[in-house]
Design a protein around this motif. Structure first.
Motif, mmCIF file in Angstrom:
data_model
loop_
_atom_site.group_PDB
_atom_site.id
_atom_site.type_symbol
_atom_site.label_atom_id
_atom_site.label_comp_id
_atom_site.label_asym_id
_atom_site.label_seq_id
_atom_site.Cartn_x
_atom_site.Cartn_y
_atom_site.Cartn_z
ATOM 1 N N LEU A 44 0.828 -1.214 0.000
ATOM 2 C CA LEU A 44 0.000 0.000 0.000
ATOM 3 C C LEU A 44 0.857 1.256 0.000
ATOM 4 C CD1 LEU A 44 -3.003 -0.823 2.364
ATOM 5 C CD2 LEU A 44 -2.976 -0.636 -0.127
ATOM 6 N N THR A 45 1.973 1.224 0.726
ATOM 7 C CA THR A 45 2.879 2.373 0.710
ATOM 8 C C THR A 45 3.382 2.583 -0.720
ATOM 9 O OG1 THR A 45 3.524 1.842 2.963
ATOM 10 C CG2 THR A 45 4.950 3.346 1.774
ATOM 11 N N THR A 47 1.849 1.658 -3.604
ATOM 12 C CA THR A 47 0.827 2.106 -4.563
ATOM 13 C C THR A 47 0.274 3.489 -4.210
ATOM 14 O OG1 THR A 47 -0.775 0.812 -3.313
ATOM 15 C CG2 THR A 47 -0.022 -0.151 -5.378
ATOM 16 N N ASN A 48 0.507 3.947 -2.964
ATOM 17 C CA ASN A 48 -0.058 5.241 -2.581
ATOM 18 C C ASN A 48 0.989 6.344 -2.448
ATOM 19 O OD1 ASN A 48 -3.094 4.868 -2.115
ATOM 20 N ND2 ASN A 48 -2.207 3.109 -1.068
ATOM 21 N N PHE A 53 2.021 8.809 2.442
ATOM 22 C CA PHE A 53 1.082 7.802 2.928
ATOM 23 C C PHE A 53 1.496 7.332 4.324
ATOM 24 C CE2 PHE A 53 0.012 3.270 3.433
ATOM 25 C CZ PHE A 53 -1.368 3.293 3.242
ATOM 26 N N LYS A 221 0.661 13.870 -3.346
ATOM 27 C CA LYS A 221 0.060 12.586 -3.738
ATOM 28 C C LYS A 221 -1.068 12.154 -2.802
ATOM 29 C CE LYS A 221 3.964 10.776 -6.249
ATOM 30 N NZ LYS A 221 5.362 10.514 -5.888
ATOM 31 N N ILE A 222 -1.311 12.974 -1.757
ATOM 32 C CA ILE A 222 -2.325 12.592 -0.775
ATOM 33 C C ILE A 222 -3.715 13.024 -1.237
ATOM 34 C CG2 ILE A 222 -3.046 12.777 1.644
ATOM 35 C CD1 ILE A 222 -0.365 11.548 1.418
ATOM 36 N N VAL A 226 -6.503 8.142 -0.630
ATOM 37 C CA VAL A 226 -5.256 7.706 0.023
ATOM 38 C C VAL A 226 -5.416 7.775 1.541
ATOM 39 C CG1 VAL A 226 -2.824 8.341 0.395
ATOM 40 C CG2 VAL A 226 -3.770 8.321 -1.925
ATOM 41 N N THR A 229 -7.458 4.904 2.729
ATOM 42 C CA THR A 229 -6.671 3.672 2.715
ATOM 43 C C THR A 229 -5.752 3.598 3.940
ATOM 44 O OG1 THR A 229 -6.694 3.767 0.322
ATOM 45 C CG2 THR A 229 -5.105 2.277 1.294
ATOM 46 N N ALA A 292 4.925 0.456 -7.237
ATOM 47 C CA ALA A 292 3.455 0.334 -7.262
ATOM 48 C C ALA A 292 3.001 -1.014 -7.829
ATOM 49 C CB ALA A 292 2.859 1.482 -8.055
#
Ligand code: PHE
Length: 460
Positions: A44-45, A47-48, A53, A221-222, A226, A229, A292
């Motif tokens: 997840l880290t 992909t986000n 993240f 990116k947040i 996100v 998640t 990712a």
């Protein structure tokens, strides 16, 4: 210690077992630490977007995770029963707070359905790692090896059933104390191995890119999704919002310091996730994997880290064995939620409750096992069953359970009882901290979770 009565609910039998404060800590940590740290957190880290993240995730763990965990354990210890009976007996007559527990049981089935498949991949990798085919740092070879496992319906199902049957036998034979004892001994080994793998990964040429990705936040990116998640991961990681910590709370001793135990579990859990991140991301950048890559990240990257490391082959096998053990500790706690309910509430014998649960799981789990092969085209809301169950439990059901628990504790249970329980009837001098935790649980957490959910799901 009382002799375990196999037909009695485990809640009652095991309550006698937690005789030391360390035992409680280890069991709770055994539930929290699992594939969530080693598989889910890194992917997840990745992909986000990395560090941003991570920052949101740590905040969510502190602000939402900790108060919910403390509240949940407290309620379980007070009622000394499965989650359903706990909510039923502690709530004022006629109020349907037991719905939180029913949703929790459903969550535990859905989580087990995909979790047992990821555990299946880990089990399969123990054997794959023994051969020499994984000893490579070529991204294509490791990706192909993983792809051929998950796209093979027979192997995916077979390994999932091996996982389910092993868990069923462990639960049935009443040797869960055995595996709990094993988890206690093997967990420190997992820490140690992760540290070794982390150091190895940091020594790779180009490792600094991975560290930057993990620790240098880029907040652009947040997005709302996100943040949701990250909050969902906090719930999944700490095993909260679905009755699991409540069930474990019922094993806690009366003199156990709940807030400090929860805090310690939280810190240790974060530490393990961080180690997994440090083991994986430097290698991702050093060998040209994609951060990712998604759920395959662990399986395609880890072999590359062990490749050309002294004793790498041996360490790789040990790594997957320890990961399998960690996943079993978490699965035991997941399975305890429906089994405790079936045996206590529906008066099923322990074997009947265990095999009913396993039978349902073999059916529901099949949809996840075949999500990358036969059933890859079978989608709901655009997701395969594997992704849907993962998404629905972490991002919707557990946060909803968390809101319910916060509202119950904050507005029905009240500060006086909260204080009585968490100071162990005045024995602990932690009232100041409890004021803060209570108000966070009463106001901050429920509003924060609700807003994050509505925004993350696109309702506002
Ligand atoms: N916390 C476990 C892990 O990270 C998963 C889990 C979720 C266990 C919910 C119990 C309940 O692997």
């Amino acid at each position: 210690m009382q002799k375990e009565n196999r037909s009695a609910p485990k809640a009652a039998a095991s309550r006698d077992g937690f005789t030391s404060s360390f035992g409680v800590l280890a069991a709770t940590l055994g539930s929290a630490v699992g594939l969530g740290n080693i598989w889910k957190f890194p992917y997840l880290t990745g992909t986000n977007g990395g560090a941003g993240f991570l920052v949101v995730y740590v905040l969510a763990t502190l602000l939402v995770g900790l108060p919910v965990m403390i509240s949940e354990i407290m309620l379980g210890r007070k009622a000394k029963a499965n989650a359903y009976t706990t909510m039923k007996t502690l709530a004022p007559a006629g109020q349907p707070w037991w719905i939180i527990a029913v949703m929790g049981v459903l969550s535990s089935f859905l989580i087990m359905a995909f979790y047992s498949e990821v555990a299946a991949w880990v089990f399969a990798y123990v054997f794959k790692a023994m051969g020499s085919s994984l000893l490579t740092n070529d991204p294509k070879v490791t990706s192909d090896a993983f792809g051929s496992l998950i796209s093979n319906p027979f192997q995916s199902l077979l390994w999932q059933w091996i996982v389910l049957v092993s868990m069923g036998c462990i639960l049935l034979m009443g040797v869960s104390k055995g595996i709990e004892a094993a988890t206690k001994k093997l967990m420190p080994l997992l820490f140690l191995l992760l540290i070794i793998v982390g150091i190895r990964s940091l020594m790779l040429p180009g490792a600094s890119e991975g560290l930057k990705f993990l620790f240098q936040p880029d907040f652009s990116k947040i997005t709302a999704a996100v943040v949701l998640t990250a909050v969902g991961l906090a719930f999944f990681k700490l095993s909260i919002g679905m009755g699991c910590m409540m069930t474990y709370g019922s094993y806690f001793r009366a003199d156990q310091n709940i807030p400090s135990t929860a805090l310690r579990v939280m810190c240790a859990d974060l530490f393990v996730s961080m180690l997994a991140g440090i083991a994986i991301f430097p290698a991702v950048f050093a060998f040209g994997f994609k951060p990712a890559a998604g759920p395959s990240l662990l399986f395609i990257t880890i072999p590359a880290v062990f490749h050309s490391m002294p004793f790498g082959h041996f360490f790789m096998v040990v790594f997957f064995v320890l990961t399998a053990v960690a996943s079993m500790g978490a699965m035991l706690s997941l399975l305890e939620v429906p089994i405790a309910l079936l045996s206590e509430r529906f008066k099923m014998s322990r074997p009947a409750a265990t095999w009913t649960t396993m039978g349902v799981l073999a059916l529901v789990g099949t949809t996840c096992a075949l999500s990358n092969s036969t059933l890859s085209g079978f989608k709901l809301f655009g997701m395969t069953m594997f992704d849907l169950f993962d998404f629905a439990t972490s991002n919707i059901m557990m946060p909803l359970g968390g809101i319910g628990l916060c509202l119950f504790v904050g507005w029905i249970w009240g500060f006086e009882r909260f204080k009585t329980e968490l100071t162990n009837h005045g024995m602990l001098k932690n009232e100041g901290v409890l004021h803060v935790v209570f108000w966070i649980a009463r106001v901050v957490s429920p509003i924060a979770i609700l807003v994050v959910m509505l925004k993350g799901l696109g309702f506002i």
